[in-house]
Scaffold this motif. Structure first.
Motif, PDB file in Angstrom:
ATOM      1  N   LEU A  88       0.683  -1.251  -0.063  1.00 23.74           N
ATOM      2  CA  LEU A  88       0.134  -0.094  -0.023  1.00 23.74           C
ATOM      3  C   LEU A  88       0.810   1.137  -0.055  1.00 23.74           C
ATOM      4  CD1 LEU A  88      -2.897  -1.120   2.524  1.00 23.74           C
ATOM      5  CD2 LEU A  88      -3.032  -0.169   0.072  1.00 23.74           C
ATOM      6  N   ASN A  89       2.094   1.381   0.730  1.00 22.07           N
ATOM      7  CA  ASN A  89       2.917   2.361   0.689  1.00 22.07           C
ATOM      8  C   ASN A  89       3.356   2.603  -0.684  1.00 22.07           C
ATOM      9  OD1 ASN A  89       2.872   3.237   3.301  1.00 22.07           O
ATOM     10  ND2 ASN A  89       4.220   1.939   4.008  1.00 22.07           N
ATOM     11  N   VAL A  90       3.806   1.554  -1.370  1.00 22.04           N
ATOM     12  CA  VAL A  90       4.267   1.773  -2.783  1.00 22.04           C
ATOM     13  C   VAL A  90       3.220   2.204  -3.746  1.00 22.04           C
ATOM     14  CG1 VAL A  90       5.102   0.355  -4.727  1.00 22.04           C
ATOM     15  CG2 VAL A  90       5.931  -0.236  -2.477  1.00 22.04           C
ATOM     16  N   ALA A  91       1.894   1.732  -3.470  1.00 21.74           N
ATOM     17  CA  ALA A  91       0.848   2.221  -4.409  1.00 21.74           C
ATOM     18  C   ALA A  91       0.566   3.679  -4.194  1.00 21.74           C
ATOM     19  CB  ALA A  91      -0.394   1.337  -4.207  1.00 21.74           C
ATOM     20  N   SER A  92       0.607   3.928  -2.842  1.00 27.62           N
ATOM     21  CA  SER A  92      -0.084   5.259  -2.389  1.00 27.62           C
ATOM     22  C   SER A  92       1.242   6.380  -2.822  1.00 27.62           C
ATOM     23  CB  SER A  92      -0.324   5.399  -1.041  1.00 27.62           C
ATOM     24  OG  SER A  92       0.783   4.935  -0.181  1.00 27.62           O
ATOM     25  N   THR A  93       2.399   5.827  -2.908  1.00 28.34           N
ATOM     26  CA  THR A  93       3.552   6.707  -3.170  1.00 28.34           C
ATOM     27  C   THR A  93       3.530   6.911  -4.472  1.00 28.34           C
ATOM     28  OG1 THR A  93       4.742   5.935  -1.408  1.00 28.34           O
ATOM     29  CG2 THR A  93       5.919   6.963  -3.457  1.00 28.34           C
ATOM     30  N   ARG A  94       3.179   6.014  -5.516  1.00 27.47           N
ATOM     31  CA  ARG A  94       2.864   6.424  -6.791  1.00 27.47           C
ATOM     32  C   ARG A  94       1.704   7.271  -7.151  1.00 27.47           C
ATOM     33  NH1 ARG A  94       1.241   1.533  -8.332  1.00 27.47           N
ATOM     34  NH2 ARG A  94       3.397   0.710  -8.702  1.00 27.47           N
ATOM     35  N   ILE A 210      11.173   0.618  10.515  1.00 30.16           N
ATOM     36  CA  ILE A 210      12.518   1.307   9.828  1.00 30.16           C
ATOM     37  C   ILE A 210      11.988   1.725   8.501  1.00 30.16           C
ATOM     38  CG2 ILE A 210      14.693   1.269   9.199  1.00 30.16           C
ATOM     39  CD1 ILE A 210      14.983  -0.883  11.539  1.00 30.16           C
ATOM     40  N   ALA A 211      11.351   0.631   7.765  1.00 28.62           N
ATOM     41  CA  ALA A 211      10.838   1.081   6.343  1.00 28.62           C
ATOM     42  C   ALA A 211       9.869   2.312   6.411  1.00 28.62           C
ATOM     43  CB  ALA A 211      10.358  -0.005   5.590  1.00 28.62           C
ATOM     44  N   GLY A 212       8.991   2.466   7.607  1.00 28.73           N
ATOM     45  CA  GLY A 212       7.982   3.589   7.390  1.00 28.73           C
ATOM     46  C   GLY A 212       8.872   4.892   7.382  1.00 28.73           C
ATOM     47  N   ILE A 213       9.996   5.023   8.420  1.00 33.22           N
ATOM     48  CA  ILE A 213      10.793   6.271   8.453  1.00 33.22           C
ATOM     49  C   ILE A 213      11.636   6.504   7.168  1.00 33.22           C
ATOM     50  CG2 ILE A 213      12.674   7.438   9.709  1.00 33.22           C
ATOM     51  CD1 ILE A 213      12.065   5.685  11.914  1.00 33.22           C
ATOM     52  N   LEU A 214      12.058   5.567   6.612  1.00 31.45           N
ATOM     53  CA  LEU A 214      12.933   5.724   5.427  1.00 31.45           C
ATOM     54  C   LEU A 214      11.666   6.172   4.175  1.00 31.45           C
ATOM     55  CD1 LEU A 214      15.233   2.883   5.245  1.00 31.45           C
ATOM     56  CD2 LEU A 214      15.781   5.404   6.058  1.00 31.45           C
ATOM     57  N   ILE A 215      10.527   5.529   3.955  1.00 28.47           N
ATOM     58  CA  ILE A 215       9.550   5.925   3.101  1.00 28.47           C
ATOM     59  C   ILE A 215       9.021   7.290   3.336  1.00 28.47           C
ATOM     60  CG2 ILE A 215       7.426   5.629   2.289  1.00 28.47           C
ATOM     61  CD1 ILE A 215       7.988   2.516   2.812  1.00 28.47           C
ATOM     62  N   ILE A 220       9.007  12.659   0.671  1.00 29.12           N
ATOM     63  CA  ILE A 220       8.851  14.370   0.709  1.00 29.12           C
ATOM     64  C   ILE A 220      10.008  14.652   0.179  1.00 29.12           C
ATOM     65  CG2 ILE A 220       9.546  15.961   2.483  1.00 29.12           C
ATOM     66  CD1 ILE A 220       8.487  14.558   4.772  1.00 29.12           C
ATOM     67  N   ILE A 221      11.083  14.166  -0.296  1.00 28.54           N
ATOM     68  CA  ILE A 221      12.108  14.606  -1.049  1.00 28.54           C
ATOM     69  C   ILE A 221      11.724  14.544  -2.426  1.00 28.54           C
ATOM     70  CG2 ILE A 221      14.420  14.379  -1.679  1.00 28.54           C
ATOM     71  CD1 ILE A 221      15.114  13.589   1.019  1.00 28.54           C
ATOM     72  N   GLY A 222      11.296  13.427  -2.792  1.00 32.20           N
ATOM     73  CA  GLY A 222      10.606  13.003  -3.978  1.00 32.20           C
ATOM     74  C   GLY A 222       9.570  13.872  -4.563  1.00 32.20           C
ATOM     75  N   GLY A 223       8.711  14.316  -3.562  1.00 36.36           N
ATOM     76  CA  GLY A 223       7.331  15.124  -4.011  1.00 36.36           C
ATOM     77  C   GLY A 223       8.129  16.646  -4.105  1.00 36.36           C
TER      78      GLY A 223
END
Length: 698
Positions: A88-94, A210-215, A220-223
């Motif tokens: 879901l994190n990957v899909a929402s990020t997209r 840990i993955a939640g913090i990195l994502i 934010i940087i990508g956006g």
């Protein structure tokens, strides 16, 4: 007009019972689809809602599960839920990066709601709240649960051999049957697998945090990069849009993560007992009125301090004091009421419960206690062979003696030295020795061609000189003439020797009844009126015990019963019936001594000595204690010397005497010269030739 697909009839039809089985594969496939395919905002809202619902269901199931093993699928559920959340994190990020510039609800209403309503539309507040949730999840809940999972898995695996040994000991003792033992072994194995899986599943939770913090920071940087470079947004506008969406996305994902982390922590911290966790917490925390009284006092003192919020502290002090007063009154009322048994009505008066036979614990017929270093010998998982050896000893002795040897109850005894074991019969120790589990015993059979380095000792079974050696010295010891055996064989041989020497104690009324029942299947007429019309059961038991006491097997129970039935009209004395049974079993007795050899070497007494012993027996009423001490000593020395000479020749030592003296002399030499067998003239088969090798008394 109806249309049908040509392959429609070939599709498998799932019954309602089989439908839940496809849930996990469908969820895994949906997870892969969310990673690869673009997901519409509406479908993304449904998946986020489903993720939150799954986390709540798992948490509530954990709370209401009575035993951890009742939710044995929890590690697998945790893995699938973690993968779903990451997908879901990957899909929402997209979606956020592709359509975030279009507005707040471009990534779905759920993300917008968490980004605006939960944190009030302030991305700075949202960032702080998100980081606090991550710290709570990662540093407190996940880290603590991971440590507890690791310790629980290690302790459970360390306790596995002892639990397996206890199950095998109960099985050997007859306390449980094979099916119950199989069920208990399955439960023990399932418990070890569960805590091992929980140890691994805690790593998934930690990695997810840990993955939640990195994502978060990557989004934010990508956006910002996409908003500034591709869509020409200002820095402040891009920061507000993408940070709010990213934090909303992170909160939507991390709240279920926190719920699952709490569920994992609750699962590994609860006891493995069949209790409701809610009731357990309430009764253990708030069941002590003393703790509530002290708490109420402290809250009241804090509430009257100037500057403190008086309403909050004093109200909670009243609640704690009221709960304490209620519990104290409840305990007084319970103490005042008489405690009646369940089968006594309130109007009746009952006396305190009397002791019953259930309070008396029976002793083990055969017991084997081992020190803690010998536990691996009885643990199959560690390659222990002792249980199979003990079973083999029981089987062989049962076949040799003619009745079923009782089970051997094996248990550990911390009071024994680490390398020691103890054999008990009827709760009384009959043998004890030290063995070395990691070494082998080289026994000196009487003639060796050299000495071998090792720890000198005595063979516990036969009292021979022996040496404990390393396994790599086995071939060298055998070349020198030693007999080399391993530790389980030493213990099993000692057990076999003790059971052989005390076989008569192992035979009781129940075993004799089973023997008669087996005989009744083949010869029902013989057993039909035997007990108690012809002989009481106690007399039959005594006769069979007498035979076993003189190393005569009772395999030929048919001949024994026929003889007892024939002689029961003449005498009811156990000793007379034993002598008659020995005469009937004379071929079996001699065969046990000398095999099928047609000639039997015997030792005899000179006629003058026999005459003196006859007169002594008549004067003392048939007791060997009536023999004059000097004569008894000379007779014992002569018989011992003759027995040793026969053993050096490789021939059996047999003392042949009259029927009147046989029983007395057998008791006389039983403990002092155990290898000497005493037979009467009537106990020699007609086809056997007698060769007199020595006449004692010259």
């Amino acid at each position: 007009m109806k249309f049908s697909l040509p392959f429609a009839n070939k599709l498998p039809k799932l019954s309602p019972r089989e439908l839940p089985a496809i849930g996990a594969p469908v969820m895994v496939l949906a997870t892969l689809a969310m990673v690869v395919l673009p997901i519409p905002a509406l479908l993304l809202d449904l998946f986020f809602t489903f993720n939150i619902a799954i986390a709540m269901v798992v948490l509530l199931v954990t709370v209401y599960t009575r035993r951890p093993l009742d939710f044995a699928a929890f590690p697998t559920v945790l893995l699938i839920a973690t993968l779903l959340r990451l997908a879901l994190n990957v899909a929402s990020t997209r979606v956020v990066l592709l359509h975030g510039h279009e507005g707040g609800n471009a990534a779905g209403n759920v993300i917008e709601a968490f980004g605006s309503v939960v944190i009030g539309g302030n991305y700075a507040v949202g960032l702080v709240v998100f980081l606090i949730l991550m710290i709570i999840n990662f540093m407190v809940v996940t880290k603590g649960a991971g440590r507890i999972s690791e310790v629980s898995a290690r302790f459970t695996l360390d306790a596995l051999p002892g639990k397996q040994m206890a199950i095998d000991a109960d099985l050997n003792a007859g306390l449980i049957d094979q099916e119950q033992a199989r069920t208990r072994r399955f439960e023990v194995t399932k418990e070890a697998d569960f805590y091992g899986s929980m140890d691994g599943a805690s790593k998934f939770v930690k990695g997810d945090a840990i993955a939640g913090i990195l994502i978060l920071f990557i989004n934010i940087i990508g956006g910002l990069s996409i908003g500034l470079a591709q869509y020409g947004l200002g820095f402040g506008e891009a920061m507000e849009i993408y940070t709010l969406l990213t934090i909303g996305d992170g909160l939507v994902a991390q709240i279920p993560s926190l719920l699952l982390s709490i569920a994992a922590a609750m699962m590994v911290t609860r006891q493995n007992t069949d209790e409701d966790m809610g009731e357990q917490l309430v009764f253990q925390m708030f069941g002590n009125p003393k703790a509530l009284t002290i708490t109420a006092g402290i809250l009241a003192v804090m509430g009257i301090v100037p500057g403190m919020p008086h309403f909050a502290f004093l109200s909670l002090a009243l609640v704690a004091g009221g709960a304490s007063y209620y519990l104290i009154q409840k305990e007084k009322k319970r103490a005042a009421e008489p405690q009646l048994p369940a089968n006594v009505e309130p109007g009746q008066v009952s006396a305190p419960r009397e002791l019953s036979w259930d309070d008396v614990q029976p002793v083990d017929v055969i017991g084997l206690e081992v020190g803690y270093r010998l536990i691996p010998l009885v643990d199959r998982d560690q390659g222990g062979e002792l249980l199979e050896r003990v079973k083999g000893v029981r089987k062989k002795l049962s076949q040799d003696f003619g009745f079923l040897i009782p089970p051997v109850h094996i248990r550990d005894n911390l009071e024994l030295p680490p390398n020691s074991y103890r054999i008990t019969l009827m709760g009384v120790a009959v043998g004890e020795a030290d063995i070395r589990p990691d070494q082998e015993l080289a026994i000196n059979p009487g003639q060796v061609y050299g000495l071998i380095d090792g720890e000198p000792t005595i063979d516990p079974a036969f009292g021979l000189e022996a040496v404990w050696i390393r396994p790599d010295q086995q071939e060298h010891a055998q070349a020198l003439g030693y007999t080399v055996v391993d530790s389980p064989t030493v213990l099993a041989t000692h057990l076999s020797q003790q059971l052989t020497n005390n076989a008569s104690q192992l035979l009781g009324h129940e075993e004799v009844e089973n023997l008669l029942e087996m005989l009744a299947r083949s010869t029902p007429k013989l057993v039909e009126n035997f007990v108690p019309d012809q002989l009481p059961l106690g007399t039959v038991v005594k006769v069979l015990q007498n035979l076993l006491n003189e190393a005569i097997p009772i395999r030929d129970i048919r001949t024994i019963v026929q003889t007892l039935a024939e002689y029961s009209a003449k005498s009811q004395e156990a000793d007379i019936l034993t002598a008659a049974s020995r005469i009937a079993l004379k071929r079996l007795i001699v065969q046990e001594i000398n095999g099928i050899d047609p000639e039997l070497p015997v030792i005899t007494l000179i006629p003058e000595l026999e005459q003196i012993l006859h007169q002594t027996m008549q004067a003392s009423g048939g007791e060997s204690a009536g023999i004059e001490p000097g004569l008894a000593e000379r007779l014992q020395m002569s018989l011992s010397q003759a027995t040793q000479e026969q053993e050096l020749k490789g021939e059996p030592a047999v003392l042949l005497t009259s029927g009147v003296l046989r029983s007395t002399l057998a008791k006389f030499v039983k403990n002092t010269i155990p290898n000497l067998r005493v037979l009467s003239y009537q106990e020699i088969p007609d086809e056997k030739q007698i060769r007199i090798v020595q006449a004692v008394g010259n």
